[in-house]
Scaffold this motif. Structure first.
Motif, mmCIF file in Angstrom:
data_model
loop_
_atom_site.group_PDB
_atom_site.id
_atom_site.type_symbol
_atom_site.label_atom_id
_atom_site.label_comp_id
_atom_site.label_asym_id
_atom_site.label_seq_id
_atom_site.Cartn_x
_atom_site.Cartn_y
_atom_site.Cartn_z
ATOM 1 N N ARG A 43 0.834 -1.209 0.000
ATOM 2 C CA ARG A 43 0.000 0.000 0.000
ATOM 3 C C ARG A 43 0.866 1.256 0.000
ATOM 4 N NH1 ARG A 43 -1.344 3.939 2.774
ATOM 5 N NH2 ARG A 43 -0.264 3.311 4.659
ATOM 6 N N ARG A 44 1.903 1.267 0.841
ATOM 7 C CA ARG A 44 2.797 2.431 0.909
ATOM 8 C C ARG A 44 3.557 2.634 -0.395
ATOM 9 N NH1 ARG A 44 4.647 0.522 6.234
ATOM 10 N NH2 ARG A 44 6.621 0.100 5.184
ATOM 11 N N THR A 45 3.952 1.548 -1.034
ATOM 12 C CA THR A 45 4.680 1.664 -2.299
ATOM 13 C C THR A 45 3.771 2.188 -3.400
ATOM 14 O OG1 THR A 45 6.093 -0.175 -1.595
ATOM 15 C CG2 THR A 45 6.219 0.467 -3.899
ATOM 16 N N TRP A 46 2.525 1.696 -3.438
ATOM 17 C CA TRP A 46 1.568 2.231 -4.414
ATOM 18 C C TRP A 46 1.287 3.704 -4.135
ATOM 19 C CZ3 TRP A 46 0.563 0.775 -9.008
ATOM 20 C CH2 TRP A 46 0.576 -0.575 -9.363
ATOM 21 N N GLN A 47 1.272 4.086 -2.865
ATOM 22 C CA GLN A 47 1.080 5.498 -2.522
ATOM 23 C C GLN A 47 2.242 6.331 -3.035
ATOM 24 O OE1 GLN A 47 -1.711 6.985 -1.127
ATOM 25 N NE2 GLN A 47 -0.603 8.780 -1.866
ATOM 26 N N GLU A 48 3.443 5.785 -2.968
ATOM 27 C CA GLU A 48 4.612 6.490 -3.498
ATOM 28 C C GLU A 48 4.510 6.652 -5.014
ATOM 29 O OE1 GLU A 48 9.470 6.285 -3.235
ATOM 30 O OE2 GLU A 48 8.270 5.023 -1.928
ATOM 31 N N VAL A 49 3.984 5.640 -5.697
ATOM 32 C CA VAL A 49 3.743 5.753 -7.143
ATOM 33 C C VAL A 49 2.806 6.931 -7.401
ATOM 34 C CG1 VAL A 49 2.632 4.643 -9.129
ATOM 35 C CG2 VAL A 49 4.179 3.318 -7.674
ATOM 36 N N ALA A 50 1.732 7.012 -6.631
ATOM 37 C CA ALA A 50 0.769 8.112 -6.788
ATOM 38 C C ALA A 50 1.402 9.453 -6.444
ATOM 39 C CB ALA A 50 -0.455 7.859 -5.915
ATOM 40 N N ASP A 51 2.176 9.498 -5.354
ATOM 41 C CA ASP A 51 2.812 10.747 -4.934
ATOM 42 C C ASP A 51 3.781 11.269 -5.992
ATOM 43 O OD1 ASP A 51 1.403 10.578 -2.577
ATOM 44 O OD2 ASP A 51 3.111 9.878 -1.379
ATOM 45 N N GLN A 52 4.428 10.376 -6.712
ATOM 46 C CA GLN A 52 5.377 10.784 -7.755
ATOM 47 C C GLN A 52 4.691 10.989 -9.100
ATOM 48 O OE1 GLN A 52 9.154 8.831 -7.959
ATOM 49 N NE2 GLN A 52 9.215 8.486 -5.766
ATOM 50 N N ASN A 53 3.367 10.846 -9.103
ATOM 51 C CA ASN A 53 2.562 11.076 -10.297
ATOM 52 C C ASN A 53 3.005 10.205 -11.481
ATOM 53 O OD1 ASN A 53 0.353 12.334 -11.434
ATOM 54 N ND2 ASN A 53 1.573 13.953 -12.351
ATOM 55 N N LEU A 54 3.325 8.956 -11.177
ATOM 56 C CA LEU A 54 3.694 8.002 -12.216
ATOM 57 C C LEU A 54 2.440 7.291 -12.714
ATOM 58 C CD1 LEU A 54 6.885 6.495 -10.557
ATOM 59 C CD2 LEU A 54 6.796 8.063 -12.493
ATOM 60 N N SER A 55 2.463 6.861 -13.947
ATOM 61 C CA SER A 55 1.321 6.198 -14.559
ATOM 62 C C SER A 55 1.118 4.805 -13.956
ATOM 63 C CB SER A 55 1.551 6.071 -16.065
ATOM 64 O OG SER A 55 0.644 5.161 -16.630
ATOM 65 N N VAL A 56 -0.067 4.586 -13.406
ATOM 66 C CA VAL A 56 -0.406 3.276 -12.849
ATOM 67 C C VAL A 56 -0.402 2.224 -13.952
ATOM 68 C CG1 VAL A 56 -2.236 1.940 -11.718
ATOM 69 C CG2 VAL A 56 -1.682 4.234 -10.904
ATOM 70 N N ASP A 57 -0.908 2.587 -15.131
ATOM 71 C CA ASP A 57 -0.909 1.642 -16.253
ATOM 72 C C ASP A 57 0.516 1.227 -16.634
ATOM 73 O OD1 ASP A 57 -3.667 1.644 -16.460
ATOM 74 O OD2 ASP A 57 -3.694 3.253 -17.956
ATOM 75 N N ARG A 58 1.408 2.181 -16.603
ATOM 76 C CA ARG A 58 2.810 1.895 -16.939
ATOM 77 C C ARG A 58 3.434 0.969 -15.899
ATOM 78 N NH1 ARG A 58 7.147 6.758 -18.040
ATOM 79 N NH2 ARG A 58 8.890 5.449 -18.709
ATOM 80 N N VAL A 59 3.147 1.215 -14.624
ATOM 81 C CA VAL A 59 3.651 0.357 -13.547
ATOM 82 C C VAL A 59 3.085 -1.054 -13.694
ATOM 83 C CG1 VAL A 59 3.636 -0.040 -11.056
ATOM 84 C CG2 VAL A 59 4.035 2.263 -11.933
ATOM 85 N N GLU A 60 1.769 -1.145 -13.903
ATOM 86 C CA GLU A 60 1.149 -2.459 -14.052
ATOM 87 C C GLU A 60 1.689 -3.208 -15.263
ATOM 88 O OE1 GLU A 60 -3.036 -1.581 -14.029
ATOM 89 O OE2 GLU A 60 -3.140 -1.828 -11.845
ATOM 90 N N ASN A 61 1.973 -2.497 -16.338
ATOM 91 C CA ASN A 61 2.571 -3.128 -17.513
ATOM 92 C C ASN A 61 3.892 -3.795 -17.141
ATOM 93 O OD1 ASN A 61 2.830 -3.458 -20.563
ATOM 94 N ND2 ASN A 61 4.686 -2.350 -20.054
ATOM 95 N N LEU A 62 4.708 -3.100 -16.375
ATOM 96 C CA LEU A 62 6.004 -3.668 -15.989
ATOM 97 C C LEU A 62 5.848 -4.800 -14.976
ATOM 98 C CD1 LEU A 62 8.120 -0.419 -15.793
ATOM 99 C CD2 LEU A 62 8.181 -2.173 -17.572
ATOM 100 N N LEU A 63 4.835 -4.701 -14.122
ATOM 101 C CA LEU A 63 4.613 -5.765 -13.137
ATOM 102 C C LEU A 63 4.160 -7.061 -13.786
ATOM 103 C CD1 LEU A 63 2.792 -3.931 -10.204
ATOM 104 C CD2 LEU A 63 5.054 -4.988 -10.148
ATOM 105 N N TYR A 64 3.257 -6.952 -14.765
ATOM 106 C CA TYR A 64 2.605 -8.151 -15.287
ATOM 107 C C TYR A 64 3.035 -8.562 -16.688
ATOM 108 C CZ TYR A 64 -0.252 -7.451 -11.202
ATOM 109 O OH TYR A 64 -0.669 -7.289 -9.911
ATOM 110 N N ARG A 65 3.714 -7.698 -17.430
ATOM 111 C CA ARG A 65 4.137 -8.053 -18.786
ATOM 112 C C ARG A 65 5.634 -8.266 -18.899
ATOM 113 N NH1 ARG A 65 0.985 -6.729 -23.792
ATOM 114 N NH2 ARG A 65 -1.110 -7.171 -23.103
ATOM 115 N N CYS A 66 6.370 -7.900 -17.882
ATOM 116 C CA CYS A 66 7.811 -8.120 -17.874
ATOM 117 C C CYS A 66 8.088 -9.288 -16.924
ATOM 118 C CB CYS A 66 8.543 -6.867 -17.404
ATOM 119 S SG CYS A 66 10.335 -7.041 -17.422
ATOM 120 N N CYS A 67 8.730 -10.300 -17.446
ATOM 121 C CA CYS A 67 8.965 -11.517 -16.642
ATOM 122 C C CYS A 67 10.129 -11.373 -15.666
ATOM 123 C CB CYS A 67 9.226 -12.701 -17.565
ATOM 124 S SG CYS A 67 7.808 -13.095 -18.591
ATOM 125 N N PHE A 68 11.033 -10.451 -15.933
ATOM 126 C CA PHE A 68 12.249 -10.339 -15.130
ATOM 127 C C PHE A 68 12.425 -8.901 -14.654
ATOM 128 C CE2 PHE A 68 12.856 -13.673 -18.313
ATOM 129 C CZ PHE A 68 13.045 -14.758 -17.475
#
Length: 105
Positions: A45-70
């Protein structure tokens, strides 16, 4: 010549996009650890909050979480991120032109 080499390595320019990508990769790696390896809900939860605080794209983060194997491989992250950005740019280009099926006739 050694002093000059040292100065050049320390004074290299890093673009804002490159700095943002470094922050993005660091947060993705933190999310992998918190969410998948440790299964720590509060840290996740805190890490996702940091993503939001830095105004990073959630879609971009999710792409790297689920489409990148390594996620620990920087080159794999760069390739997955570049592919995502290409897809998003192509989608924006199509949307901005507003060309329908019969508009070219």
């Amino acid at each position: 010549m050694t002093l000059l080499t040292t100065l050049l390595t320390r004074l290299t320019y890093q673009s804002p996009a490159s700095r943002e990508q470094e922050r993005l990769f660091a947060l993705v790696q933190s999310l992998v650890r918190a969410q998948f390896q440790l299964a720590d809900a509060e840290l996740t939860r805190r890490t996702w909050q940091e993503v939001a605080d830095q105004n990073l794209s959630v879609d971009r983060v999710e792409n790297l979480l689920y489409r990148c194997c390594f996620q620990d491989d920087e080159q794999a992250l760069k390739e997955a991120d570049a592919e995502y950005l290409r897809r998003m740019n192509a989608q924006r280009a199509v949307e901005s032109h507003g060309i329908g099926v019969f508009e070219h006739c």
